[in-house]
Scaffold this motif. Sequence first.
Motif, PDB file in Angstrom:
ATOM      1  N   VAL A 237      -5.600 -16.658  47.531  1.00  7.97           N
ATOM      2  CA  VAL A 237      -5.534 -18.116  47.462  1.00  7.97           C
ATOM      3  C   VAL A 237      -4.526 -18.603  48.505  1.00  7.97           C
ATOM      4  O   VAL A 237      -3.362 -18.192  48.481  1.00  7.97           O
TER       5      VAL A 237
ATOM      6  N   SER B 236      -4.804 -28.557  51.353  1.00  9.55           N
ATOM      7  CA  SER B 236      -6.035 -27.790  51.150  1.00  9.55           C
ATOM      8  C   SER B 236      -5.735 -26.582  50.277  1.00  9.55           C
ATOM      9  O   SER B 236      -4.589 -26.104  50.214  1.00  9.55           O
ATOM     10  N   SER B 237      -6.767 -26.100  49.607  1.00 10.74           N
ATOM     11  CA  SER B 237      -6.667 -24.895  48.797  1.00 10.74           C
ATOM     12  C   SER B 237      -7.923 -24.059  49.039  1.00 10.74           C
ATOM     13  O   SER B 237      -9.038 -24.547  48.852  1.00 10.74           O
TER      14      SER B 237
ATOM     15  N   ASP C 183      -2.754 -22.009  50.046  1.00 10.22           N
ATOM     16  CA  ASP C 183      -2.494 -23.435  49.840  1.00 10.22           C
ATOM     17  C   ASP C 183      -1.674 -23.970  51.007  1.00 10.22           C
ATOM     18  O   ASP C 183      -0.697 -23.343  51.434  1.00 10.22           O
TER      19      ASP C 183
ATOM     20  N   HIS D 227     -10.280 -26.394  40.096  1.00 12.75           N
ATOM     21  CA  HIS D 227      -9.806 -27.196  41.221  1.00 12.75           C
ATOM     22  C   HIS D 227      -9.276 -28.535  40.711  1.00 12.75           C
ATOM     23  O   HIS D 227      -9.853 -29.134  39.790  1.00 12.75           O
TER      24      HIS D 227
ATOM     25  N   SER E  74       0.288 -23.959  41.980  1.00 12.53           N
ATOM     26  CA  SER E  74      -1.060 -24.239  42.486  1.00 12.53           C
ATOM     27  C   SER E  74      -2.125 -23.383  41.812  1.00 12.53           C
ATOM     28  O   SER E  74      -3.323 -23.702  41.890  1.00 12.53           O
TER      29      SER E  74
END
Length: 515
Positions: free
Chosen positions: A73, A61-62, A75, A248, A155
Amino acid sequence: MTRRTWAVAILGAWGVSLGWLVKREVFRPTGTRLAEAALSVPPGAVYYRLDVSGQQVGFASSTIDTQTTSIGVVDLLVLRVPALGVLHRTAAMSRATLSRTLRLERVDARFDGDLGQFNAHNAINGDTVLVSTLLTRTDSQTAHIRLAGPIVLPSLLPLRLAFGGQLARGRTYATTVFDPVLLAQRPVTVTVAAESTFVVADSAAYDSTALAWIPARFDTVRAFRVDQREGEGEGGMTTRAWIDAQGHIVRAETPAGFVMERTAFELAYTNFRNRDTTGLIRASTSPGRGAVVATTALGARATLRRDTLSLLRVRLTGVAPGALDLAGGRQEQRHDTLLIRRETVAALAARYRLPARDSGLVRWLAPAPLIQSNDPRIQAQARLIVGGAADPDRAARAIAAWVHGHVERQRNAGAPGAVQALEAGRGDCNEHAVLYVALARAVGLPARTAAGLLYLDGRFYYHAWAEVYLGDWVAVDPMLDEFPASAAHVRFSIGGLARQAELVRLIGRIKLEVP
């Protein structure tokens, strides 16, 4: 003044204004464009299922949280792979803080798996120094890493591409990314290709008949294909991803067959958490000949012994060209066949004196996260082992014998750092390798870690060892007391922290056959 003169003057002024506008909008610094575009970064979360050969092995998931002066953010990556009747879990989480120009300010990471358990706190001091603190249950280590310029997390690269206005077909960019879990920098080259349309599950509904969640609604998403090449030369690995306008990832593929696909939360996480693993665990209890086992030989309680195998021929399938660091030195790749030859005595004839002064070896002489060759405890122990010896071969052998004799073979629950291994006096292959490399570098002997698979009793286990420069790179396994290491060591990567999580992704995809 005539009307013609007025017309020329007006057109000239209009041309100057247009040129100024083009210069301001097109040739603005990247930071300025990011500062304006990042104001529109939306908060939210996306979820992914992680597959190898069509079988889900994990989820990710992010999550983006926007604030007045910064962007957060988070991750998350979780892998669960059965091996020898045990479900092995690897989890990694990073929490990054960005400025409003998407410049990385700090990142905290947590890793929990067979490799060890540790937390890493990394703060950027300007654009020149990264202050990295590694914490385990009993110890902490701080390293100052010099940076050539601004860095980004792997990421966060899609976010910078999207909001920096760089998602344009045919564009190529070069940058440096920092992995907060592996504590390492690496250069990457990004090439933007054509745009495609994807249909992804937007929401899910529970099916009481199937006792699982199923897609309920779908969304159509347009995304640019981005090829990201890591490393330099022909041996670099290329990862392919499709990135939408919000920065994304919609889908990502690695040459090793690892696939990440965006989907609804219930499809990525809930179904995976509730899956029936009994059959998978039972099937992994007795892996067949040539099977790749997702743990170390020590963790699998296999019988460890010295090996004098001088030549190993392996047929390797399921891995795309460039996915692994296979060729070079003692390894030769011929199509799908890999030849590993143990170094001969002639290869150990070093033609330099310690400390090494070759500028091309500076990288393998410097301290690094988890390889604390500048630590006073490491340096003092290295001097005690080597004494005043200036012969590289003699020093390399002495260090290998000392590590083998003073580090007990035992699975480790903390970070595989050299200082930690020296203090604890125990560890798995990772600890033996990083301690050897740190002691070698402390006396000016170029050394690096290597990771791959160990062929033992017909199976392949994850393994890490060292390579030392003696006129050429020579494999050394201090845990198994092999100098040089036998041909049973199949190298997949060189340098940095031995990365078991990377090999876990190969399970179910890579196939090895020994004639």
